[in-house]
Design a protein around this motif. Sequence first.
Motif, short mmCIF file in Angstrom:
data_model
loop_
_atom_site.label_atom_id
_atom_site.label_comp_id
_atom_site.label_asym_id
_atom_site.label_seq_id
_atom_site.Cartn_x
_atom_site.Cartn_y
_atom_site.Cartn_z
N ALA A 249 1.00 -1.25 0.00
CA ALA A 249 0.09 0.15 -0.08
C ALA A 249 0.78 1.32 0.03
O ALA A 249 0.45 2.34 0.39
CB ALA A 249 -1.07 -0.08 1.19
N GLY A 250 2.11 1.21 -0.44
CA GLY A 250 2.98 2.28 -0.41
C GLY A 250 2.57 3.42 -1.32
O GLY A 250 2.90 4.53 -0.77
N ALA A 251 1.70 3.31 -2.31
CA ALA A 251 1.26 4.29 -3.12
C ALA A 251 0.39 5.37 -2.61
O ALA A 251 0.25 6.49 -2.91
CB ALA A 251 0.49 3.50 -4.19
N TRP A 252 -0.16 4.97 -1.29
CA TRP A 252 -1.17 5.85 -0.53
C TRP A 252 -0.34 6.96 0.15
O TRP A 252 -0.72 7.96 0.13
CB TRP A 252 -1.82 5.07 0.56
CG TRP A 252 -2.97 4.19 0.10
CD1 TRP A 252 -2.95 3.22 -0.50
CD2 TRP A 252 -4.40 4.63 0.12
NE1 TRP A 252 -4.23 2.63 -0.94
CE2 TRP A 252 -4.87 3.28 -0.50
CE3 TRP A 252 -5.06 5.54 0.87
CZ2 TRP A 252 -6.30 3.48 -0.30
CZ3 TRP A 252 -6.30 5.60 0.88
CH2 TRP A 252 -7.18 4.39 0.17
N ASN A 253 0.90 6.50 0.36
CA ASN A 253 1.91 7.74 1.11
C ASN A 253 2.09 8.88 0.07
O ASN A 253 1.90 10.08 0.61
CB ASN A 253 3.01 7.15 1.65
CG ASN A 253 2.81 6.59 2.87
OD1 ASN A 253 1.95 6.79 3.53
ND2 ASN A 253 3.95 5.64 3.02
N LEU A 254 2.59 8.46 -1.07
CA LEU A 254 2.83 9.42 -2.18
C LEU A 254 1.42 10.10 -2.58
O LEU A 254 1.44 11.51 -2.92
CB LEU A 254 3.38 9.00 -3.14
CG LEU A 254 4.14 9.93 -4.16
CD1 LEU A 254 5.06 10.89 -3.53
CD2 LEU A 254 5.02 9.25 -5.48
N TYR A 255 0.40 9.32 -2.77
CA TYR A 255 -0.90 10.00 -3.01
C TYR A 255 -1.15 11.16 -1.75
O TYR A 255 -1.72 12.33 -2.23
CB TYR A 255 -1.87 8.81 -2.98
CG TYR A 255 -3.27 9.73 -2.85
CD1 TYR A 255 -4.29 10.24 -3.95
CD2 TYR A 255 -3.76 9.36 -1.53
CE1 TYR A 255 -5.16 10.85 -3.42
CE2 TYR A 255 -5.19 10.00 -1.20
CZ TYR A 255 -5.71 10.75 -2.37
OH TYR A 255 -7.15 11.13 -2.09
N ALA A 256 -1.03 10.90 -0.45
CA ALA A 256 -1.27 11.89 0.33
C ALA A 256 -0.63 13.16 0.15
O ALA A 256 -0.72 14.13 0.72
CB ALA A 256 -1.32 11.06 1.65
N ARG A 257 0.93 13.06 -0.34
CA ARG A 257 1.61 14.01 -0.39
C ARG A 257 1.25 15.03 -1.37
O ARG A 257 1.18 16.29 -1.26
CB ARG A 257 2.98 13.52 -0.82
CG ARG A 257 4.05 14.38 -1.27
CD ARG A 257 4.56 15.49 0.07
NE ARG A 257 3.53 16.46 0.34
CZ ARG A 257 3.77 17.24 1.45
NH1 ARG A 257 4.80 17.00 2.15
NH2 ARG A 257 3.10 18.14 1.85
N VAL A 258 0.70 14.49 -2.61
CA VAL A 258 0.22 15.42 -3.87
C VAL A 258 -1.08 15.70 -3.78
O VAL A 258 -1.59 16.72 -4.51
CB VAL A 258 0.74 14.62 -5.13
CG1 VAL A 258 2.14 14.33 -5.28
CG2 VAL A 258 -0.22 13.56 -5.37
#
Length: 515
Positions: A249-258
């Motif tokens: 689920a690592g994609a969620w962290n970068l999603y939350a950044r942008v």
Amino acid sequence: MGRVRVLVTARRPASWVPRSRDGRVALGGLLLILVAGAIMRLLFLLAWRPAFFGFPDTVSYVGLALEKLWVDPTREVGYPLFLRELHAMFPTHLTWAIALQHVFGLASAVLLFLAVRRAGGPLSLGLLPAAVVALNGAEMFLEHSALTESLFIFLQSLGIYFGVRAAGARLPIWAALAGLTFGLANTVRVVALPSIVILLAWLLLLSGGAWRQRLLATVCAIVCTLAVLVPYAVVQHEHTGYWGVTTPAGAWNLYARVAPFANCHKFTPPPGTSVLCESTPASQRTTSVEGYDFDPTASPAFRAFGKGAGPFWSTQASNQKIAAWTRAVILHQPLEYLGTIFEGLLAYVTPTRVMFSNRVAVGAGYDAFYHEILFDPQEMEIARQERLDLYGVNGYKTNPSLMKFLFNYESAMRPDGVLMAALMLLTFFAPFLPRGRPRQLGLLLFLLAWTSLVTPVASHQWDARVAIPPLGPVSAAAALGLWQIGRLARKRWHSRSAGVGRQRKSGPGAQPAPN
């Protein structure tokens, strides 16, 4: 003959004492730092047992270690596996794991001291990173928690030491060990992944020696890194269906950044991702970065793909859609993305709750995290009921007076403000050391320092917890930068003194030079 042997044996301990004054000062300073750091860590063991359990991640990591490693798609399993192995050896003593984590802090200080020494400058320069790591109160609080930082910092410091030893080495053993160690670090925290890229590029292009020698070292480092990461990816796929060396689920962290600044009018959303677009202008959004990860009402991804539990239940197909949308945002809004990175870097120096437009753009500061969040009563009770009994512990043994002293110590010794600004600025001088090993190591430490600073804030957000692991490489690079500034200052002083001497010789009372 026996007498000669006695004399030789008697002289051996003296070989541990450096002959130069600088060496003796450096060794004495290191011993003082380690003794002071050991005393402070002993106070933690006396002030609170078995560990700080107020932060939700602590309960999660112990649960993964004692139950199933791969059930949480937001966690790497390197640290839970570490806890599991220690639990096998000490099934009723979590304190042993915490004590070992404190040892990791002192060992990291020694490794960075030794790494800086190999640059060839004054031996006492290594005292700077040693002191920053060994005496940093915030790091001690993390070491006393069931959190990943202590193990990660140790592996990072060990990788840096091996990398430094690889500079110009005839045999590729040090490069191989560096690759192996950074690979292990990546199983603990995925922020190590960019550091692996930096290490390999440095080994190939900047580590010194003949081309074939550098190529061999790089290949060996790659092989050893893959020896860790490939099995990790295979086992992870067997348990989760996800091929990768990051978290499922690592994609969620970068999603939350942008997501806070994303504007879908500037690009065409990839198929199936238009639900992530918001009609509210970016300047009017109030959801924090963390909220885009876990807030069921404010996060579009949570509502669309979270199945009621956000990243914890999101499918791989949904994670791929989130990743595709995130890449589109960064590609079409690079300036906004760079602005958030700059904001995160600023927080290393001024870790207040920086406001970007109308939203909070950084996580918890030092006081909030180390004095409150680590001691959340509800989470501590959950840990007491559901986890501590597995170690034969019924509750917490505390000494309020000692804890008050430790809180004050952390406040006085935290690495922010002028100190952090100075360390970050000093790193920029490290790459300009004299050619050869000093410059090679200066470049390596500079690149690793800024990679460790940028990666957390570029992939999610700054908070007082992620601010600690970069301190090792940053202070090591800063030490070399300080050496370079000293060299430039001495050079300028000698030039000025020589100029004054020439003026005196050519003055009114000077004797004419002979023909």
